[in-house]
Write a protein that holds these residues in place. Structure first.
Motif, PDB file in Angstrom:
ATOM      1  N   GLN A  82     -10.451  -6.604  -7.683  1.00  0.00           N
ATOM      2  CA  GLN A  82     -10.507  -5.904  -7.725  1.00  0.00           C
ATOM      3  C   GLN A  82     -10.788  -5.901  -9.178  1.00  0.00           C
ATOM      4  O   GLN A  82      -9.679  -5.979  -9.891  1.00  0.00           O
ATOM      5  CB  GLN A  82      -8.990  -5.206  -6.977  1.00  0.00           C
ATOM      6  CG  GLN A  82      -8.916  -6.170  -6.467  1.00  0.00           C
ATOM      7  CD  GLN A  82      -7.584  -5.931  -6.020  1.00  0.00           C
ATOM      8  OE1 GLN A  82      -7.482  -7.560  -5.817  1.00  0.00           O
ATOM      9  NE2 GLN A  82      -6.596  -5.295  -6.393  1.00  0.00           N
ATOM     10  N   GLY A 109      -9.570   4.701  -3.099  1.00  0.00           N
ATOM     11  CA  GLY A 109      -7.966   4.714  -3.341  1.00  0.00           C
ATOM     12  C   GLY A 109      -8.292   4.393  -1.425  1.00  0.00           C
ATOM     13  O   GLY A 109      -9.018   3.802  -0.962  1.00  0.00           O
ATOM     14  N   ARG A 110      -7.199   5.333  -0.205  1.00  0.00           N
ATOM     15  CA  ARG A 110      -7.239   5.135   0.865  1.00  0.00           C
ATOM     16  C   ARG A 110      -8.601   5.463   1.206  1.00  0.00           C
ATOM     17  O   ARG A 110      -8.517   5.547   2.506  1.00  0.00           O
ATOM     18  CB  ARG A 110      -5.595   6.051   1.311  1.00  0.00           C
ATOM     19  CG  ARG A 110      -6.071   6.119   2.989  1.00  0.00           C
ATOM     20  CD  ARG A 110      -6.021   4.730   3.246  1.00  0.00           C
ATOM     21  NE  ARG A 110      -5.328   4.769   5.003  1.00  0.00           N
ATOM     22  CZ  ARG A 110      -5.522   3.966   5.224  1.00  0.00           C
ATOM     23  NH1 ARG A 110      -5.865   2.717   5.377  1.00  0.00           N
ATOM     24  NH2 ARG A 110      -5.372   3.631   7.045  1.00  0.00           N
ATOM     25  N   SER A 170       0.659  -0.988   0.236  1.00  0.00           N
ATOM     26  CA  SER A 170       0.104   0.107   0.165  1.00  0.00           C
ATOM     27  C   SER A 170       0.921   1.044   0.128  1.00  0.00           C
ATOM     28  O   SER A 170       1.754   1.245   0.254  1.00  0.00           O
ATOM     29  CB  SER A 170      -0.636  -0.306   1.310  1.00  0.00           C
ATOM     30  OG  SER A 170      -0.512   0.301   2.536  1.00  0.00           O
ATOM     31  N   GLY A 177      -3.577  -0.033   3.900  1.00  0.00           N
ATOM     32  CA  GLY A 177      -4.051  -0.516   2.747  1.00  0.00           C
ATOM     33  C   GLY A 177      -5.525   0.723   1.535  1.00  0.00           C
ATOM     34  O   GLY A 177      -5.781   1.393   1.879  1.00  0.00           O
ATOM     35  N   GLU A 178      -5.153   0.477   0.520  1.00  0.00           N
ATOM     36  CA  GLU A 178      -6.024   1.383  -0.172  1.00  0.00           C
ATOM     37  C   GLU A 178      -7.219   0.114  -0.785  1.00  0.00           C
ATOM     38  O   GLU A 178      -7.353  -1.354  -0.619  1.00  0.00           O
ATOM     39  CB  GLU A 178      -5.097   1.507  -1.282  1.00  0.00           C
ATOM     40  CG  GLU A 178      -4.360   3.246  -1.219  1.00  0.00           C
ATOM     41  CD  GLU A 178      -3.756   2.937  -0.507  1.00  0.00           C
ATOM     42  OE1 GLU A 178      -3.548   3.623   0.526  1.00  0.00           O
ATOM     43  OE2 GLU A 178      -2.864   1.909  -0.640  1.00  0.00           O
ATOM     44  N   PHE A 191       2.315   4.475  -5.996  1.00  0.00           N
ATOM     45  CA  PHE A 191       0.576   5.070  -6.490  1.00  0.00           C
ATOM     46  C   PHE A 191       0.937   4.720  -8.244  1.00  0.00           C
ATOM     47  O   PHE A 191       2.130   5.706  -8.239  1.00  0.00           O
ATOM     48  CB  PHE A 191      -0.351   5.708  -7.163  1.00  0.00           C
ATOM     49  CG  PHE A 191      -1.628   5.037  -7.568  1.00  0.00           C
ATOM     50  CD1 PHE A 191      -2.064   4.532  -7.494  1.00  0.00           C
ATOM     51  CD2 PHE A 191      -2.219   6.371  -8.554  1.00  0.00           C
ATOM     52  CE1 PHE A 191      -3.264   4.190  -8.638  1.00  0.00           C
ATOM     53  CE2 PHE A 191      -2.860   6.838  -9.345  1.00  0.00           C
ATOM     54  CZ  PHE A 191      -3.564   5.006  -9.384  1.00  0.00           C
ATOM     55  N   ASP A 211      -4.748   7.636  -5.280  1.00  0.00           N
ATOM     56  CA  ASP A 211      -5.387   6.709  -5.818  1.00  0.00           C
ATOM     57  C   ASP A 211      -6.475   6.400  -5.764  1.00  0.00           C
ATOM     58  O   ASP A 211      -7.608   6.963  -5.179  1.00  0.00           O
ATOM     59  CB  ASP A 211      -4.462   5.572  -5.216  1.00  0.00           C
ATOM     60  CG  ASP A 211      -5.548   3.765  -5.592  1.00  0.00           C
ATOM     61  OD1 ASP A 211      -5.881   4.463  -6.242  1.00  0.00           O
ATOM     62  OD2 ASP A 211      -4.450   2.949  -4.416  1.00  0.00           O
ATOM     63  N   HIS A 266      -8.371  -0.713  -4.012  1.00  0.00           N
ATOM     64  CA  HIS A 266      -7.997  -1.295  -4.912  1.00  0.00           C
ATOM     65  C   HIS A 266      -6.823  -1.857  -4.929  1.00  0.00           C
ATOM     66  O   HIS A 266      -6.010  -3.015  -6.332  1.00  0.00           O
ATOM     67  CB  HIS A 266      -8.817  -0.911  -6.610  1.00  0.00           C
ATOM     68  CG  HIS A 266      -9.905  -1.131  -6.459  1.00  0.00           C
ATOM     69  ND1 HIS A 266     -11.196  -0.193  -5.653  1.00  0.00           N
ATOM     70  CD2 HIS A 266     -10.548  -1.863  -7.373  1.00  0.00           C
ATOM     71  CE1 HIS A 266     -12.155  -0.032  -6.086  1.00  0.00           C
ATOM     72  NE2 HIS A 266     -12.151  -1.362  -7.319  1.00  0.00           N
ATOM     73  N   GLY A 267      -5.861  -2.220  -3.990  1.00  0.00           N
ATOM     74  CA  GLY A 267      -4.473  -2.401  -3.548  1.00  0.00           C
ATOM     75  C   GLY A 267      -5.040  -4.514  -3.861  1.00  0.00           C
ATOM     76  O   GLY A 267      -5.521  -4.909  -3.344  1.00  0.00           O
TER      77      GLY A 267
END
Lengths: 368, 368, 368, 368
Positions: free
Chosen positions: D96, D130-131, A69, D16-17, A72, D125, D19-20
């Motif tokens: 994802q 994202g986050r 994470s 973490g995001e 990007f 992101d 779509h990570g």
């Protein structure tokens, strides 16, 4: 700086046990838009990883770091950039060979934290030392690789300067040698002598301590957060938190005790770019704030406590016994602590840099 | 542990400049219902206060501490008790004799933080060093006196063990001597030699460094918050934050580097009350957690930078000049740092105690 | 944000009890070289101080603030400037008239913290509520006056918008009215009605609650530290920490629950200076980060618990009794909470500003 | 409570995001020797996970939690126990699905943090937010499941009490209903009406807000760390940090503004076990410290900003445009916020419990 977190604005939290499924680190507060090259992070981890030479443990670990994470893809370059959100990095534990743990489960290993963890928590993961294993330091190295991105103008390097009773000759000091010998030693000649000395030590089933010198060049004057967040105080805490470290000194350090004021205080002269110091007894820090000179820290690492020589100890139910710590141990843990010490220096500086910038709005000194 | 605050659960914040109206400290997180005897706090401050002997600065300060909050009269006894709210203590600056500050205003004193504070902040209170003066340490001693109340079973003591190149003889070590000589030295004979040595140094307009040993007895096994809040790491930070300190070591410290694993790791034996260690190379700490043995820390104090010998320096507009720091200075700042080091040890232990109790619900180890 | 300290980079610690010798605050982390006008700080304290009108307690306090550290005379102008070191401010308690405390010593006052402090600490300074007295908020106002210096481009203002069941008419809203009526109300007409309403309440020996709206204008987009340091989260914490506050909302707040997504999410349009929002339901915060619009917070203050109407309660030894809280009480504590709420807003913003600058190197947004 | 870490002694850090590769949390400071049942943790995650009903997003995620550290097999029972070291938990992102992100990459979604993150960091992101995605809250639920182990005597439950303009009837309140309907509503009848109301809203391509009530029973008197660490202040911060929350209130909350002191302050009576309160307007907290009554918090959640109705917005290069947020969105994010709010309550209480035990040596009140 409490529990398993280090730092203030640039901070990281590590987790994981020696023989659990993985270890890892979460780096928080990193500035956004820094270019991240995973290979560069891996390179730092490779320096610390076991099995690189006959002088370090033969445990087999790739120490391959995964970034989960906080980065990007840059739309233009396709490279990775930090986003300002937490950077989670994970390293799998691969070499957890099934073995008989009964000896270290039932006995306290002298010099280790077995007894103190048991007394503190009433439970301990005894497999390979669990949380107290130096394996944790891989996480620090990953964090340090990110920290270096935050302070690109600063060069952080370290060298082993003493192994057992044997010190380097500073006349031979050459940073370029450090990565050319398995002992991370800037004095190539000393390194050779140490190699045969360490072979003897290992054959005896024994181990020795070491001293590491870490130097950060390019640190501008003005970094450091007095009084209790002094650059020196945080470096001391950072280094002392590394496994097996028992002493830390800055600049002249303990030798300063024997000096007079006339010999110790670095005199100043006017230079074209502003004042400079005629010497660096201060190790680059005055009043807890950097003075523009190289920041110089030395740390003493005790000898590996796990040795093949039988040692007196007790069982967990308090009966006299002996223990021989078999397995894959470093004859001198100080060696692999070199990249770890660099990482901690980088993390302290990155954090102090951000705090300085936050409070003053400047990246460095007011200047002349 | 950032800026001017030290500690986590037991924490204190200091404020004040050398020549401002007052200095002070706010102690937060102290347990309630502890008996507070203001005379006991004052006694600690008196040990550190200037002008106690010819070996310390002749600045005249009563260092009378006023307690402004956080205590309340016990209904039954009439004595004071902590209430669990912040304890604010204030010490007036009395000896701010009006003087000509132009020299230290316009020049940077070598070995001092004048240059670094100026570069960091762009402004500095130059009178007597302002915030960077060792006068700040009086606040620590006040905080330490409160900390001692939190850990009544622990005895914290310190001794000067080296002055310049001269070390004590540990065979003569006697804690009772410490408060009987003006050098806070547990070796009465060494103290006498040092006195004449220091007289010479002072007459030369010079100064020397020193080493202090701080010992905490009665610390149960189990205190310490791994990994980055290790007892050893916080002691390192605490001691390194004291003015003029350039090195910190635990137990065998830097000597451990020269030892083998067989010589360094303290062996254990079964005792009636549980296991005990046959030696204390560890200085009472394993894996960052106390092991029940005395916690032993040594710190190196550099020589006083303010000396009567002329020194090369620069003006604040970067011209070469010389400076002689006149005034009332300690020939060896290490002396007055002895009660300060004790105070910091007490504060670290009080904080670790509360954190250990918070996490585990126990005051000490799980036991046997 | 633990115990008696608020904030991270810009942080303050308060101390003191209602009837102790003094109260005070230490502000740490303030940027250096800011011009400090003690009269300006005093003006903020005067707004909060008791006895300003018949609607606030008649306790007599000058609330004269003394600055004890952290400022230094500017060599050129002679004015005071911050030095970057802790700013200690002290306010003497003058009106501690000796009185009979036996009633509040032996009984728990309903709606007060008497019972909970006793249960938590086992001891309490019952004189005027001790540490739990709203007198503590004077320290916050002093800190807030410093915080305003850190963010000179931001205007922080607050108004009472509801007293008991009576709300203002936003059509009459005029910031200039706030300091022209004793109720800090931006609606002059509402203020008049409230005055007679409060006279009635006071004559009944009763009290009422209130709602305050705090608005910060000039906050650039980009301030706020996600996820757990969201600007919104820290404002919530800041406001909820004020005595008697029981609710906090941002922008549309609780009304947002009844809205649809189409009605609630502020639409955007392209402006000459970059995008702007067509409405401000968000209260200036999206995802915990400021969006450039005014930051709007409302807080609910419960009615003063100390009233002249007899109330059922118990003695400290658990016997049924009644209590009438005589003395000098505010019929509506919400009034004097207005400058306090402003101060907390300023402190949160100053801290977030420094943290944003630390992490990103910018003072505001990336811009267009 | 800064950046991505929440809490003091019991603290957690999330990363973490949306779509990570994964999201996760590290829980630090947990007491040792607590029994950990992974199924119990999973159960909490299952309550929050998407796709449980037609009222929540149809994103497909197992939300299977892996525990990577901090637990160890109990030698006797074979079950897992906490060891006192950091508990790292990881949840893979599975759904994802590769898609076209150009719309959300090039436009700011109204009501989202797209614009503010971009302005703060200069990079974001954009994939699924994202986050800033509510996916982060899964990590909080995992942390909350650990927190519940720390305070076994406390029952933490929550219910939706308002959806759009429709409130529950407290006469029907029954905790047992909460897990029996897809809206986490303690009023079964209200739940039915809301279901058809939400169907309409969803068909309109719209969304609505909600109010959640969280109640903790079994909290002893004495928990809370005045002044800036008040239980109420930390609950406000905890709840306001949850995605989409715009308001928080304790006990009578905003209604307290309209009450008189006589109506608001809870009267006390002597009971057999000590004093009790005749009502709970205080929501279980007085002066920031728990009073033994249920702790009652309500939070307002704004309507989902991602809706199928076209909305005016701007492109990232500041041109007017429209956006329709296609995809899998909750018509009322308030629903899935119910287990999240419970988790945050549990984490705040666990932390306050440990801090109270640390400072006072007691787990609860002094008692009678």
């Amino acid at each position: 700086m409490s529990h398993n977190t280090f730092g203030h604005l640039f901070r990281f939290t590590t987790w994981g046990e020696s023989h659990g499924p993985a270890i890892g680190v979460v780096v928080d507060g990193c500035p956004p838009n820094l270019d991240v090259d995973p290979a560069q992070i891996q390179r730092q981890l490779d320096r610390r990883k076991p099995g690189q030479s006959r002088f370090t443990t033969q445990r087999r670990e790739d120490d391959e770091v995964k970034i989960l994470s906080g980065v990007f893809e840059d739309d233009r370059t396709g490279g990775l950039k930090t986003t300002g959100t937490p950077i989670s990095m994970l390293i799998d534990n691969k070499d957890q060979r099934s073995k008989d743990y009964s000896d270290i489960r039932d006995k306290y290993r002298p010099g280790h934290a077995d007894y103190t963890y048991h007394q503190k928590y009433g439970i301990r993961d005894y497999r390979g030392g669990g949380r107290t294993s130096a394996r944790e330091t891989a996480s620090r190295v990953a964090a340090g690789a990110i920290a270096r991105l935050v302070i690109p103008g600063v060069t952080v390097r370290a060298s082993l300067v003493q192994v057992g009773p044997h010190k380097i000759d500073y006349a031979n000091f050459d940073w370029d040698q450090v990565d050319r010998n398995p002992l991370f030693c800037a004095d190539a000649r000393a390194s050779e002598g140490w190699a045969s000395y360490l072979d003897d030590i290992r054959k005896q089933g024994n181990s020795v301590g070491a001293v590491i010198e870490v130097v950060a060049e390019g640190v501008p004057a003005g970094w450091g957060a007095p009084i209790y967040g002094k650059l020196s105080a945080e470096l001391a805490s950072a280094m002392m938190s590394i496994n097996a470290v028992k002493g830390v000194e800055i600049g002249a350090g303990f030798d300063a005790a024997a000096l007079t004021g006339a010999d110790n205080a670095d005199e100043m002269r006017a230079g074209n770019q502003g004042p400079y110091f005629k010497s660096n007894k201060a190790g680059g820090i005055l009043g807890g704030v950097s003075n523009g000179d190289p920041v110089v820290v030395r740390l003493a690492v005790k000898p590996t406590s796990s040795i093949l020589t039988p040692r007196e100890t007790v069982t967990t139910d308090n009966r006299d016994t002996e223990i021989v710590t078999k397995g894959r141990h470093d004859p001198c843990v100080g060696i692999r602590a070199v990249p770890v010490a660099e990482a901690m220096m980088a993390c302290v500086l990155a954090d102090q840099f951000l705090r300085h910038r936050g409070q003053t709005g400047r990246e460095g000194p007011v200047g002349f």
